[in-house]
Design an enzyme around this catalytic site. Structure first.
Site, short mmCIF file in Angstrom:
data_model
loop_
_atom_site.label_atom_id
_atom_site.label_comp_id
_atom_site.label_asym_id
_atom_site.label_seq_id
_atom_site.Cartn_x
_atom_site.Cartn_y
_atom_site.Cartn_z
N SER A 1 0.83 -1.22 0.05
CA SER A 1 0.06 -0.01 -0.15
C SER A 1 0.95 1.19 -0.15
O SER A 1 0.37 2.38 -0.08
CB SER A 1 -0.91 0.20 1.10
OG SER A 1 -2.27 -0.87 1.03
N LYS B 1 0.19 3.27 -2.96
CA LYS B 1 -1.06 4.19 -2.98
C LYS B 1 -0.35 5.60 -3.13
O LYS B 1 -1.36 6.54 -3.39
CB LYS B 1 -1.96 3.90 -1.72
CG LYS B 1 -2.43 2.44 -1.94
CD LYS B 1 -3.45 2.24 -0.63
CE LYS B 1 -4.51 1.10 -0.96
NZ LYS B 1 -4.01 -0.43 -0.57
N TYR C 1 -3.66 -2.55 -10.11
CA TYR C 1 -3.61 -2.35 -8.79
C TYR C 1 -2.69 -3.27 -8.14
O TYR C 1 -1.90 -3.12 -7.39
CB TYR C 1 -4.94 -2.44 -8.00
CG TYR C 1 -4.72 -2.38 -6.62
CD1 TYR C 1 -4.84 -1.21 -5.88
CD2 TYR C 1 -5.20 -3.32 -5.86
CE1 TYR C 1 -4.68 -0.96 -4.44
CE2 TYR C 1 -5.20 -3.41 -4.53
CZ TYR C 1 -4.94 -2.42 -3.66
OH TYR C 1 -4.83 -2.30 -2.58
N TYR D 1 -4.43 3.78 7.99
CA TYR D 1 -5.68 3.16 7.88
C TYR D 1 -6.65 3.73 9.23
O TYR D 1 -6.38 4.88 9.71
CB TYR D 1 -5.77 1.76 7.94
CG TYR D 1 -4.69 1.29 6.93
CD1 TYR D 1 -4.88 1.58 5.61
CD2 TYR D 1 -3.70 0.43 7.28
CE1 TYR D 1 -4.09 1.30 4.65
CE2 TYR D 1 -2.77 0.10 6.32
CZ TYR D 1 -2.83 0.50 4.98
OH TYR D 1 -1.86 -0.08 4.07
N VAL E 1 1.17 -3.66 3.54
CA VAL E 1 1.30 -4.99 4.47
C VAL E 1 2.34 -5.95 4.14
O VAL E 1 2.73 -6.89 4.74
CB VAL E 1 0.15 -5.88 4.24
CG1 VAL E 1 -1.19 -5.03 4.72
CG2 VAL E 1 -0.08 -6.27 2.47
N1 GLN Z 1 -2.30 -5.22 -2.02
C1 GLN Z 1 -2.94 -5.24 -0.76
C2 GLN Z 1 -4.32 -5.20 -0.83
O1 GLN Z 1 -4.94 -4.89 -1.70
C3 GLN Z 1 -2.41 -4.07 -0.02
C4 GLN Z 1 -2.87 -3.60 1.36
C5 GLN Z 1 -2.02 -2.94 2.17
O2 GLN Z 1 -0.70 -3.07 1.97
N2 GLN Z 1 -2.55 -2.54 3.27
O3 GLN Z 1 -4.93 -5.86 0.15
#
Ligand code: GLN
Length: 308
Positions: free
Chosen positions: A67, A70, A192, A244, A262
């Site tokens: 993420s 993002k 994605y 988050y 993650v």
């Molecule tokens: N690719 C992961 C997902 O979409 C990314 C989530 C994350 O890093 N929080 O679940």
């Protein structure tokens, strides 16, 4: 201005303190390929705007940025769409897990912010409409910001996520049902998953993050990718939404704009001074690196620097 802290000594102190904490977390396993990463890896890198670099641990070893991508896709989409971007995605903390669908129904398919999965899917859609191969464009952008021309996707991780990505697929379909996804659902999902699967080291992430410490200008090239106002706003969204449903607690403990993933990485920004990246794969219950968040908490305590 007080004298610069001894960053190298501080990083070494932090590494010794937080390494053992990894045993209390769990490496992400909902993407089976990620579960193969050893939980005891640890790295931290600090890059300052005046060109100094400090590191400890496996700071040149690449890991799945997940993420953290993002943040960079948001920068790309913002550059294209400017203010109109906010018609399609909000900028309020969600207070819900990163992969939650619950608010989408009430909010008519407009995700709360660009750093939860729903928001990142909309941002990815913006890129898919603009580039023939959005995933390649993201990779090129990351190569340019990090200066590492050999960055690449980990296709095994992307495929592993695609195979098990039922929630993200549900989310993309749900957003599409509200008319907030232009491209085919599968195009957006594939892009994605691939952008999440880019591998970068703490050193490379710290370099890539420096433009946000430098009010939107890449220090190495002098290129103004964002206006100072845009950079300020991105840092604000990082602080309020970048970790988050733990963003409030993270601001309380750490006090820096930051984006986690993650894969166990966290990239944090001290505006006007530096970018700091940390990696420890074992996560807490919110999906943030457990030792990584603690390392950043010690970092702001020991250096006496934060945005507050
Ligand atoms: N690719 C992961 C997902 O979409 C990314 C989530 C994350 O890093 N929080 O679940």
């Amino acid at each position: 201005m007080t004298a610069s802290p001894d960053y190298q000594a501080i990083l070494e102190t932090i590494a010794a303190k937080v390494r053992p904490l990894a045993a209390q977390g769990r490496v992400a396993d909902y993407i089976p390929e990620l579960a193969k990463v050893p939980a005891d890896k640890f790295a931290m890198a600090v890059h300052t705007l005046d060109g100094r670099r400090f590191a400890v641990g496996d700071a040149d070893e690449r890991f799945s940025i997940q993420s953290i991508s993002k943040l960079f896709t948001l920068l790309m989409a913002l550059r294209m769409k400017k203010e109109t971007l906010w018609q399609r995605v909000g900028r309020e903390p969600s207070g819900n897990p990163f992969n939650s669908l619950v608010q989408l129904e009430h909010e008519q398919g407009i995700p709360r912010n660009p750093f939860i999965n729903a928001g990142a899917l909309v941002i990815t859609d913006v890129l898919c409409r603009h580039f023939v191969q959005a995933d390649r464009a993201v990779l090129e952008f990351l190569r340019r910001l990090s200066g590492a021309t050999d960055l690449n996707f980990d296709s095994a991780v992307a495929e592993s996520e695609a195979e098990h990505g039922y929630r993200n697929a549900a989310m993309a379909n749900f957003i599409k049902s509200f008319g907030n996804l232009d491209s085919p659902v599968d195009t957006v999902l594939q892009s994605y998953f691939r952008q999440c699967a880019v591998r970068m080291s703490c050193q490379e992430l710290a370099t890539a993050g420096l433009l946000l410490a430098n009010h939107g200008t890449v220090p190495a090239s002098g290129e103004a990718l964002l206006t100072p106002s845009e950079a300020k706003r991105i840092n604000a969204i990082l602080l309020t939404c970048g970790t988050y449903d733990a963003a409030g607690d993270f601001a309380f403990r750490v006090g820096l704009p930051a984006k986690s993933g993650v894969g166990g990485g966290i990239l944090a920004i001290l505006p006007g001074e530096l970018a700091v990246a940390v990696w420890s794969p074992a996560l807490d219950e919110n999906g943030n690196s457990l030792a990584g968040a603690m390392a950043l908490e010690h970092f702001t305590t020991l250096t006496g620097r934060s945005v507050f």
